[in-house]
Design a protein around this motif. Structure first.
Motif: not given
Length: 340
Positions: A40-45, A59-63, A98-100, A105-110
């Protein structure tokens, strides 16, 4: 030789499944061809981020990408913690939602060794102390005004250990609430019998990869999901097939040989409100385990503890019924007390 044996065991799995489909109309779980599925597009961040010296994770920290929040900011930060050998895309629907959403704010990581994170050969890279240190640092770096952990499977054990750690450190930012999905909590059953297979030699694990995958999928997915009667379930099954074999056996063996589970003392160490979500057909972490966790946490009578069972789901309920899980999380967050 290992590749030949791998193919042989794969055929032992696929051929009976094909026969079942012909005879009874059931749909087999096709084997992965190693093809990727568009995120999904959010993971481009998401990006490879050094969280500790010489240790980076996807790691994703968005927005907003900032390392440290300012005191005046009031966002709720949701930390998504995947289960053992999982990846953050398993929360793709919840992260996208939740990122939208304003005020979140969402924070996730592998986790190290999973998804898009590095997978070195060193056994000590996958020790429990290393994983917990990673999680503590991510929380320290990205925590905000209100901080909520959303965790799945073994990730719930890590979430409880993080909450206990923060509660034990004077002046540390507390965990304000936890959403524990398919929690891996059953002290009487530890270590879980199914992970004892990883005590076997690495070469043997490489050979039986298809059997391990078959066993997990049969216990983690609801029959309605496997039938792929909806676009949602077709996407999930495509992701399952695309991810098959993505976790090298040297990572799995090192991780499962060193993992540490949260016990009752750890579960009670934090006063954070808890929402427990479980799938009615979960055979990986059965509903009884969720009930056991709720009973343990409820020993603290002043603590907010809730449990919901999601119908027509199994272990991957946040993927099988994502809208229902989002609805339950939103309702829980709306009833949380204001952070101090």
């Amino acid at each position: 030789m290992a590749a030949v044996m791998n193919f042989f065991f794969a055929m032992l799995w696929y051929i009976p499944q094909f026969v079942l489909k012909v005879l009874f109309g059931s749909r087999p779980l096709p084997l992965s061809c190693g093809k990727s599925l568009d995120d999904m597009p959010v993971f481009q961040n998401a990006e490879l981020t050094e969280i500790r010296e010489k240790r980076s994770v996807n790691l994703l920290a968005y927005p907003k990408k900032r390392e440290i929040y300012q005191e005046h900011e009031k966002e709720t930060v949701l930390f998504f913690i995947h289960g053992s050998m999982g990846n953050m895309q398993q929360f793709e629907h919840q992260i996208t939602h939740f990122s939208s959403k304003d005020g979140y704010r969402v924070v996730a990581f592998d986790a190290y060794g999973c998804g898009g994170s590095p997978k070195p050969k060193r056994r000590d890279a996958y020790s429990h102390s290393e994983y917990l240190a990673d999680l503590i640092e991510v929380f320290r770096r990205y925590s905000g005004h209100r901080n909520v952990l959303v965790a799945h499977s073994y990730g719930t054990s890590m979430a409880m250990q993080l909450a206990a750690h923060q509660a034990s450190c004077a002046g540390a930012v507390p965990v304000d609430a936890m959403v524990l999905i398919g929690p891996g909590y059953a002290p009487r059953h530890y270590p879980i019998k199914s992970i004892k297979v990883f005590d076997h030699p690495l070469w043997l694990l490489e050979v039986i990869v298809p059997l391990l995958r078959m066993n997990f999928n049969s216990r983690a997915l609801h029959p309605h999901t496997v039938e792929e009667t909806t676009d949602l379930h077709r996407r999930l099954m495509a992701r399952v097939r695309a991810a098959a074999g993505a976790n090298p056996m040297h990572v799995c063996k090192a991780f499962y040989n060193q993992c540490v589970w949260a016990d009752g003392e750890v579960a009670r160490a934090s006063r954070a409100p808890v929402l427990v979500l479980c799938g009615e057909g979960d055979k990986v972490t059965p509903v009884a385990w969720s009930q056991a966790l709720v009973e343990e946490v409820q020993l603290d009578r002043d603590r907010m503890v809730e449990m919901e069972m999601v119908r027509e789901t199994s272990h991957q309920l946040m993927q099988e019924q994502p809208d229902r899980v989002i609805e339950l999380i939103n309702s829980f967050l709306a009833r949380l007390p204001a952070p101090s």
